[in-house]
Design a protein around this motif. Structure first.
Motif, PDB file in Angstrom:
ATOM      1  N   TYR A 157      -6.858 -15.849   0.918  1.00 39.78           N
ATOM      2  CA  TYR A 157      -7.838 -15.419  -0.094  1.00 39.78           C
ATOM      3  C   TYR A 157      -8.276 -16.581  -0.984  1.00 39.78           C
ATOM      4  O   TYR A 157      -7.452 -17.392  -1.420  1.00 39.78           O
ATOM      5  N   ARG A 158      -9.577 -16.620  -1.225  1.00 40.76           N
ATOM      6  CA  ARG A 158     -10.098 -17.574  -2.199  1.00 40.76           C
ATOM      7  C   ARG A 158     -11.040 -16.853  -3.149  1.00 40.76           C
ATOM      8  O   ARG A 158     -11.810 -15.968  -2.741  1.00 40.76           O
ATOM      9  N   ARG A 188      -2.086  -7.368 -12.291  1.00 41.09           N
ATOM     10  CA  ARG A 188      -1.185  -8.212 -11.502  1.00 41.09           C
ATOM     11  C   ARG A 188      -1.402  -7.977 -10.017  1.00 41.09           C
ATOM     12  O   ARG A 188      -1.639  -6.857  -9.576  1.00 41.09           O
ATOM     13  N   ASP A 189      -1.296  -9.043  -9.241  1.00 36.44           N
ATOM     14  CA  ASP A 189      -1.396  -8.921  -7.789  1.00 36.44           C
ATOM     15  C   ASP A 189      -0.141  -8.243  -7.237  1.00 36.44           C
ATOM     16  O   ASP A 189       0.979  -8.730  -7.450  1.00 36.44           O
ATOM     17  N   LEU A 190      -0.346  -7.142  -6.510  1.00 35.89           N
ATOM     18  CA  LEU A 190       0.736  -6.508  -5.769  1.00 35.89           C
ATOM     19  C   LEU A 190       0.795  -7.066  -4.348  1.00 35.89           C
ATOM     20  O   LEU A 190       1.829  -6.990  -3.694  1.00 35.89           O
ATOM     21  N   TYR A 191      -0.340  -7.584  -3.908  1.00 31.68           N
ATOM     22  CA  TYR A 191      -0.432  -8.272  -2.622  1.00 31.68           C
ATOM     23  C   TYR A 191      -1.605  -9.226  -2.693  1.00 31.68           C
ATOM     24  O   TYR A 191      -2.655  -8.898  -3.251  1.00 31.68           O
ATOM     25  N   ILE A 232      -4.469  -5.042  -6.346  1.00 29.43           N
ATOM     26  CA  ILE A 232      -4.275  -5.372  -7.754  1.00 29.43           C
ATOM     27  C   ILE A 232      -3.878  -4.120  -8.524  1.00 29.43           C
ATOM     28  O   ILE A 232      -4.523  -3.073  -8.398  1.00 29.43           O
ATOM     29  N   ALA A 233      -2.817  -4.211  -9.327  1.00 24.52           N
ATOM     30  CA  ALA A 233      -2.413  -3.114 -10.202  1.00 24.52           C
ATOM     31  C   ALA A 233      -3.430  -2.981 -11.322  1.00 24.52           C
ATOM     32  O   ALA A 233      -3.676  -3.942 -12.055  1.00 24.52           O
ATOM     33  N   LEU A 281       0.822  -1.200   0.000  1.00 26.80           N
ATOM     34  CA  LEU A 281       0.000   0.000   0.000  1.00 26.80           C
ATOM     35  C   LEU A 281       0.862   1.257   0.000  1.00 26.80           C
ATOM     36  O   LEU A 281       0.572   2.236  -0.711  1.00 26.80           O
ATOM     37  N   GLU A 282       1.922   1.245   0.794  1.00 25.48           N
ATOM     38  CA  GLU A 282       2.790   2.417   0.870  1.00 25.48           C
ATOM     39  C   GLU A 282       3.516   2.651  -0.452  1.00 25.48           C
ATOM     40  O   GLU A 282       3.670   3.791  -0.895  1.00 25.48           O
ATOM     41  N   ASN A 283       3.953   1.586  -1.110  1.00 19.00           N
ATOM     42  CA  ASN A 283       4.587   1.739  -2.420  1.00 19.00           C
ATOM     43  C   ASN A 283       3.625   2.341  -3.433  1.00 19.00           C
ATOM     44  O   ASN A 283       4.007   3.211  -4.231  1.00 19.00           O
TER      45      ASN A 283
END
Length: 223
Positions: free
Chosen positions: A169-170, A161-164, A155-156, A90-92
């Protein structure tokens, strides 16, 4: 301040203007204990018997005040229980002003809340003593606070793409069916067999399903 206790709902009831606001007993303890650890001030942490008491609320207030007097008040503050990997992601994104999609839900079960509002935008930050992450929608200057300890995916938007991604998670179990009765909204989306949304067109139902599964579909397509 005439703070009262609601033991049944485990809440502090706090006068606010002409009404009241509430703070959960667990939230008060979580914030006080987190601040005590970050500031290396064990005197600010809850002691046995503080939880659910007026003494505990006073301890919570003292912790918030101590945070505000410390240099750490200039940093982003994340909810107690936030995964450090989620906080870094989140900070990035905040520093990069990157457009993202949030998926929030129950981190114990990995079940998404299927939110469609306040989940697409850039990451901002509030002002004041506790500078918490905000979700700022396109075209807006401010936004809503993010429940960072409930983040399942980040998600970006540009790449999908997943950033986290939280380990629990399902992907939600969603399906589309036509309503059995005549209606203006004949296309239904079901979540684990329960109808959660209805649409006039099957394309909108499909876009909603894709969005809820994490695809970067503009919400205006189905809203």
């Amino acid at each position: 301040m005439n703070v009262t206790l609601n033991p049944e709902q485990r809440l502090y009831v706090i006068p606010c203007g002409d009404g009241y606001t509430c703070l959960g007993f667990d939230n008060a303890r979580g914030h006080a204990d987190q601040i005590a650890a970050r500031l290396q001030r064990p005197d600010l942490a809850f002691a046995p018997g503080d939880h659910g008491s007026l003494e505990g609320y006073a301890k919570y207030q003292a912790a918030i005040a101590a945070w505000g007097r410390s240099p750490l008040t200039q940093q982003t503050y994340f909810d107690p229980g936030t995964d450090p990997k989620a906080a870094r992601a989140l900070e990035n994104c905040r520093r990069d002003s990157r457009k993202v999609r949030l998926v929030l839900g129950d981190t114990a079960t990995g079940r998404s809340w299927l939110d469609e509002h306040d989940v697409v935008g850039r990451i901002g930050r509030s002002t004041g003593t506790m500078k918490v992450p905000l979700l700022v929608e396109p075209g807006e200057d401010g936004g809503t606070a993010i429940l960072t300890n409930c983040l399942l995916r980040l998600i970006a938007w540009d790449s999908g793409r997943d950033l986290y991604r939280h380990p629990a998670y399902r992907v939600p179990g969603l399906a589309i069916q036509r309503a059995p009765e005549q209606t203006d909204l004949p296309w239904q989306v079901l979540h684990d067999g329960t109808v959660v949304a209805c649409f006039s067109e099957v394309g909108k139902a499909g876009a909603y399903l894709a969005f809820m599964c994490g695809e970067t579909v503009e919400p205006r397509v189905f809203q």
